[in-house]
Design an enzyme around this catalytic site. Structure first.
Site, mmCIF file in Angstrom:
data_model
loop_
_atom_site.group_PDB
_atom_site.id
_atom_site.type_symbol
_atom_site.label_atom_id
_atom_site.label_comp_id
_atom_site.label_asym_id
_atom_site.label_seq_id
_atom_site.Cartn_x
_atom_site.Cartn_y
_atom_site.Cartn_z
ATOM 1 N N LYS A 24 -3.332 -2.644 5.615
ATOM 2 C CA LYS A 24 -4.190 -3.587 4.900
ATOM 3 C C LYS A 24 -5.056 -4.354 5.892
ATOM 4 O O LYS A 24 -6.222 -4.617 5.635
ATOM 5 C CB LYS A 24 -3.332 -4.570 4.090
ATOM 6 C CG LYS A 24 -2.869 -4.000 2.754
ATOM 7 C CD LYS A 24 -3.980 -4.059 1.709
ATOM 8 C CE LYS A 24 -3.694 -3.217 0.503
ATOM 9 N NZ LYS A 24 -3.005 -3.860 -0.571
ATOM 10 N N CYS B 147 -2.636 -5.935 21.090
ATOM 11 C CA CYS B 147 -1.483 -5.221 20.550
ATOM 12 C C CYS B 147 -1.965 -3.825 20.151
ATOM 13 O O CYS B 147 -2.950 -3.705 19.415
ATOM 14 C CB CYS B 147 -0.942 -5.964 19.326
ATOM 15 S SG CYS B 147 0.105 -4.917 18.311
ATOM 16 N N CYS C 112 2.866 -8.055 14.436
ATOM 17 C CA CYS C 112 4.184 -7.395 14.574
ATOM 18 C C CYS C 112 5.316 -8.411 14.506
ATOM 19 O O CYS C 112 6.471 -8.021 14.390
ATOM 20 C CB CYS C 112 4.311 -6.680 15.916
ATOM 21 S SG CYS C 112 3.153 -5.360 16.226
ATOM 22 N N HIS D 4 -1.967 -3.357 16.154
ATOM 23 C CA HIS D 4 -2.917 -4.112 15.336
ATOM 24 C C HIS D 4 -4.327 -4.175 15.925
ATOM 25 O O HIS D 4 -5.241 -4.684 15.259
ATOM 26 C CB HIS D 4 -2.386 -5.528 15.081
ATOM 27 C CG HIS D 4 -1.182 -5.540 14.193
ATOM 28 N ND1 HIS D 4 0.105 -5.414 14.663
ATOM 29 C CD2 HIS D 4 -1.083 -5.583 12.847
ATOM 30 C CE1 HIS D 4 0.941 -5.414 13.640
ATOM 31 N NE2 HIS D 4 0.254 -5.503 12.531
ATOM 32 N N HIS E 161 3.981 1.568 2.388
ATOM 33 C CA HIS E 161 5.225 0.889 1.990
ATOM 34 C C HIS E 161 5.928 1.681 0.887
ATOM 35 O O HIS E 161 7.147 1.847 0.890
ATOM 36 C CB HIS E 161 4.934 -0.523 1.466
ATOM 37 C CG HIS E 161 4.153 -1.378 2.422
ATOM 38 N ND1 HIS E 161 2.906 -1.851 2.120
ATOM 39 C CD2 HIS E 161 4.438 -1.823 3.666
ATOM 40 C CE1 HIS E 161 2.446 -2.572 3.143
ATOM 41 N NE2 HIS E 161 3.369 -2.562 4.100
ATOM 42 N N LYS F 93 -2.773 4.525 11.631
ATOM 43 C CA LYS F 93 -1.807 4.037 10.650
ATOM 44 C C LYS F 93 -2.549 3.308 9.529
ATOM 45 O O LYS F 93 -3.332 2.400 9.796
ATOM 46 C CB LYS F 93 -0.839 3.079 11.343
ATOM 47 C CG LYS F 93 0.214 2.515 10.429
ATOM 48 C CD LYS F 93 1.078 1.501 11.171
ATOM 49 C CE LYS F 93 2.087 0.864 10.241
ATOM 50 N NZ LYS F 93 2.418 -0.507 10.611
ATOM 51 N N CYS G 107 2.691 -10.917 19.405
ATOM 52 C CA CYS G 107 1.761 -10.410 18.381
ATOM 53 C C CYS G 107 2.244 -10.904 17.025
ATOM 54 O O CYS G 107 3.353 -10.554 16.596
ATOM 55 C CB CYS G 107 1.689 -8.888 18.388
ATOM 56 S SG CYS G 107 0.761 -8.253 16.953
ATOM 57 N N HIS H 11 0.866 -1.187 0.000
ATOM 58 C CA HIS H 11 0.000 0.000 0.000
ATOM 59 C C HIS H 11 0.901 1.233 0.000
ATOM 60 O O HIS H 11 2.132 1.114 -0.005
ATOM 61 C CB HIS H 11 -0.992 -0.027 1.169
ATOM 62 C CG HIS H 11 -0.396 -0.065 2.542
ATOM 63 N ND1 HIS H 11 0.420 0.936 3.044
ATOM 64 C CD2 HIS H 11 -0.480 -0.991 3.544
ATOM 65 C CE1 HIS H 11 0.776 0.642 4.271
ATOM 66 N NE2 HIS H 11 0.261 -0.537 4.598
HETATM 67 N N1 MSP Z 1 9.191 -7.157 7.610
HETATM 68 C C1 MSP Z 1 9.280 -6.078 8.531
HETATM 69 C C2 MSP Z 1 10.551 -5.286 8.342
HETATM 70 C C3 MSP Z 1 11.809 -6.073 8.442
HETATM 71 S S1 MSP Z 1 13.219 -5.102 8.135
HETATM 72 C C4 MSP Z 1 14.480 -6.077 8.581
HETATM 73 C C5 MSP Z 1 8.087 -5.153 8.393
HETATM 74 N N2 MSP Z 1 7.468 -5.214 7.225
HETATM 75 S S2 MSP Z 1 6.148 -4.372 6.871
HETATM 76 O O1 MSP Z 1 5.849 -4.768 5.519
HETATM 77 O O2 MSP Z 1 5.136 -4.584 7.841
HETATM 78 O O3 MSP Z 1 6.516 -2.859 6.946
HETATM 79 C C6 MSP Z 1 7.579 -2.368 6.226
HETATM 80 C C7 MSP Z 1 7.677 -0.888 6.334
HETATM 81 O O4 MSP Z 1 6.501 -0.253 5.854
HETATM 82 C C8 MSP Z 1 7.883 -0.381 7.756
HETATM 83 O O5 MSP Z 1 8.906 0.591 7.748
HETATM 84 C C9 MSP Z 1 6.598 0.253 8.101
HETATM 85 O O6 MSP Z 1 6.724 1.285 9.016
HETATM 86 C C10 MSP Z 1 6.173 0.782 6.733
HETATM 87 N N3 MSP Z 1 4.789 1.067 6.759
HETATM 88 C C11 MSP Z 1 3.751 0.194 6.865
HETATM 89 N N4 MSP Z 1 2.603 0.921 6.971
HETATM 90 C C12 MSP Z 1 2.889 2.247 6.932
HETATM 91 C C13 MSP Z 1 2.148 3.423 6.930
HETATM 92 N N5 MSP Z 1 0.830 3.429 7.050
HETATM 93 N N6 MSP Z 1 2.821 4.588 6.788
HETATM 94 C C14 MSP Z 1 4.175 4.638 6.614
HETATM 95 N N7 MSP Z 1 4.894 3.550 6.621
HETATM 96 C C15 MSP Z 1 4.276 2.350 6.847
HETATM 97 O O7 MSP Z 1 7.784 -4.408 9.301
#
Ligand code: MSP
Length: 539
Positions: free
Chosen positions: A315, A156, A134, A159, A25, A312, A131, A22
């Protein structure tokens, strides 16, 4: 090159493949790509890594629910979503790592064995809340009391879902032993965690005491086997954090390609992360590196969240907006520009179609887009599409060259401290100055004076000055909007006169008079076209 002589090495977090990307990311990845493009134009050797995090219970359960193996699930998500989104976003990464790749798995196993041999790993019992969203062992103080359907349960806070209780005999990492060394490190390197609020959070967390960390799981098998105990798989975060080092050859002997890659790349200069995963990166990861005697990253920068309805975007809460939805409407350049320009990096920001529309119209369509189309149209109309040679410069022309000098310095200072609002804003101020210049110099009025030689010469100087300013703007905005700036570069004849935009150096950008008179200037389609009347459905 960084002071140590290694490449300027930037990473994004590796993304869970439980779902498609989304815009939260995409935000992290675009920020990292923009930093890398800026540093490449500074003439530095850059290495940019991104990738996917594929092990652990979260991915396993998603695959099980879909009735496929976790590997097949991960393969599909990577091929259909995570790799294609990089092309959609114009990301120029140098490598893409998947934690299910063999190059990663063998290096993780070797690292673990090294830590065990050095006495940093022991067997113990773990019981406590976990969790799966997380993928984190939680402390009781981290949790919030559930209400409604979750009344009586501990949730959590990220979430808003009940945590589970894990009780297993696992392998533990002696994280507690690194509290003092970590505090000493952060005292000596106060910008190693940024922004400053993130530094304070990390230091306070370490001061409150560190517990040893369970780094293996035995109740499922979707992970990298612990090399000396195949009944356990490596805890997904311990596996995932290592990607930053395994991707560049961690532990390979110096004669092998991996060994020399590691020597020329490690340590990372910037790990970009969302603030939700700061502690993993600023506590556990440096402790792992210390245990192995490896240099620590230059900086972990924690950015904020994109919020929807004050929460935040995610998905799992069905508030995820796909990058395609926004890009289909605004285009990729506006997507890249908007989030970095509108939200102070490090703080949260709310996404709204209205705000993005307003900024698109004001800054991109009416600001830069209009300037480029006015300038190229006038060279077409008054000079037959051939860039004229300037005559003698007047004060107004020279003042613009001075403003450019200031813009380059301010933009570079902004980008260096990951202050995109300032980095982009400094260039925008210059664009505003050029627009004002064109309005005040009234080249259309000069053109009306026909063959009057004074007016002809002044017209040539004003049009040359405007195109020369666009040359500098294209280079300065190339990091954030590579596609649109590449088009503008060609439109003003700079590709023909100066070669590829990516080869232009920021150190040279303010030298005035680079665009060779005589090149062909073409108007082309609008850089930032008028938006469709309707916002997408559901917006
Ligand atoms: N797999 C772990 C990271 C491991 S790094 C060794 C993870 N993955 S994640 O897919 O859940 O998130 C990846 C990144 O996307 C994180 O930096 C997270 O903060 C970012 N984001 C996920 N949702 C977000 C928003 N709504 N806004 C900004 N960034 C967000 O965590």
């Amino acid at each position: 090159m960084t002071p140590t002589g290694t490449a300027f090495y930037v990473t994004t977090p590796i993304y869970y493949v439980n779902d498609a990307p989304h815009i939260g990311h995409a935000y992290t990845t675009v920020a990292a790509d923009t930093i890398c493009r800026w540093h490449r134009q500074r003439g530095e050797r850059v290495w940019f890594l991104t990738g996917t995090d594929e092990h652990g219970e979260k991915v396993l359960r998603t695959a099980q629910a879909a009735g496929v193996s976790p590997q097949a699930w991960a393969d599909r998500l990577v091929a259909e979503h995570w790799k294609p989104v990089l092309a959609t976003l114009d990301i120029a990464n140098d490598d893409f790592i998947r934690t299910t790749e063999r190059r990663h798995e063998v290096r993780v196993q070797r690292f673990l064995t090294q830590l065990k041999d050095a006495g940093h790993i022991y067997s113990g019992d773990y019981e406590g809340p976990y969790c799966v969203g997380c993928e984190e062992f939680k402390l009781p103080g981290d949790l919030v009391a559930g209400t409604g359907e979750h009344a009586g349960l501990q949730l959590c806070p990220v979430h808003s879902r009940p945590v589970e209780t894990v009780a297993e005999t696992n392998w533990f990492f002696r994280l507690s032993a690194f509290a003092e060394p970590l505090l000493a490190h952060y005292e000596a390197h106060p910008t190693a965690v940024a922004p400053h609020s993130a530094h304070n959070e990390v230091v306070a967390f370490i001061r409150s005491g560190l517990q040893d960390l369970s780094i293996s799981r035995s109740s499922f098998d979707w992970g990298i086997p612990v090399p000396w105990d195949p009944s356990q798989v490596v805890y997904v975060w311990f596996d995932a954090l290592l990607n930053y080092a395994t991707a560049v050859g961690l532990g390979d002997s110096p004669e092998l390609p991996g060994g020399s890659k590691f020597a020329g790349t490690w340590p990372a200069d910037i790990h970009l992360v969302g603030k939700d995963i700061l502690r993993f990166h600023a506590v556990i990861w440096p402790a792992m590196l210390m245990a192995a005697g490896l240099p620590l990253p230059g900086q972990v920068f924690a950015h904020g969240w994109l919020l929807v309805g004050g929460e935040k975007m995610s998905k799992s809460k069905l508030t995820g907006i796909s990058p395609d939805q926004v890009i289909d409407h605004f285009g990729v350049d506006a997507f890249r520009y908007y989030f970095l320009r509108a939200i102070q990096f490090g703080q949260d920001g709310s996404f709204s179609w209205e705000d993005m529309t307003a900024r698109y119209t004001a800054e991109l369509a009416n600001g830069l887009g209009n300037l480029a189309s006015r300038a190229t149209a006038m060279v077409g109309k008054y000079c037959g599409g051939v860039l004229p040679a300037p005559g003698a410069y007047a004060n107004a022309d020279l003042a613009l060259a001075d403003e450019l000098l200031a813009a380059v310095q301010d933009a570079d200072a902004g980008y260096q401290r990951l202050d995109f609002v300032e980095g982009i804003g400094a260039v925008k101020r210059f664009i505003d100055a050029v627009n004002l210049y064109v309005t005040e110099q009234e080249p259309w009025a000069l053109a009306k004076r026909g063959d009057d030689p004074v007016a002809r010469e002044r017209l040539a100087t004003v049009l040359y000055t405007t195109c020369e300013a666009l040359r500098a703007i294209a280079v300065l905005h190339n990091a954030v909007m590579p596609r649109a700036m590449g088009r503008m570069w060609s439109a003003i004849g700079a590709q023909e006169g100066l070669g590829p935009i990516g080869e232009q150096r920021l150190a040279d950008v303010s030298a005035w008079g680079q665009l060779p008179p005589g090149v062909t200037v073409t108007k082309g389609a609008a850089l930032f076209p008028r938006l469709p009347e309707e916002a997408p459905a559901g917006a």
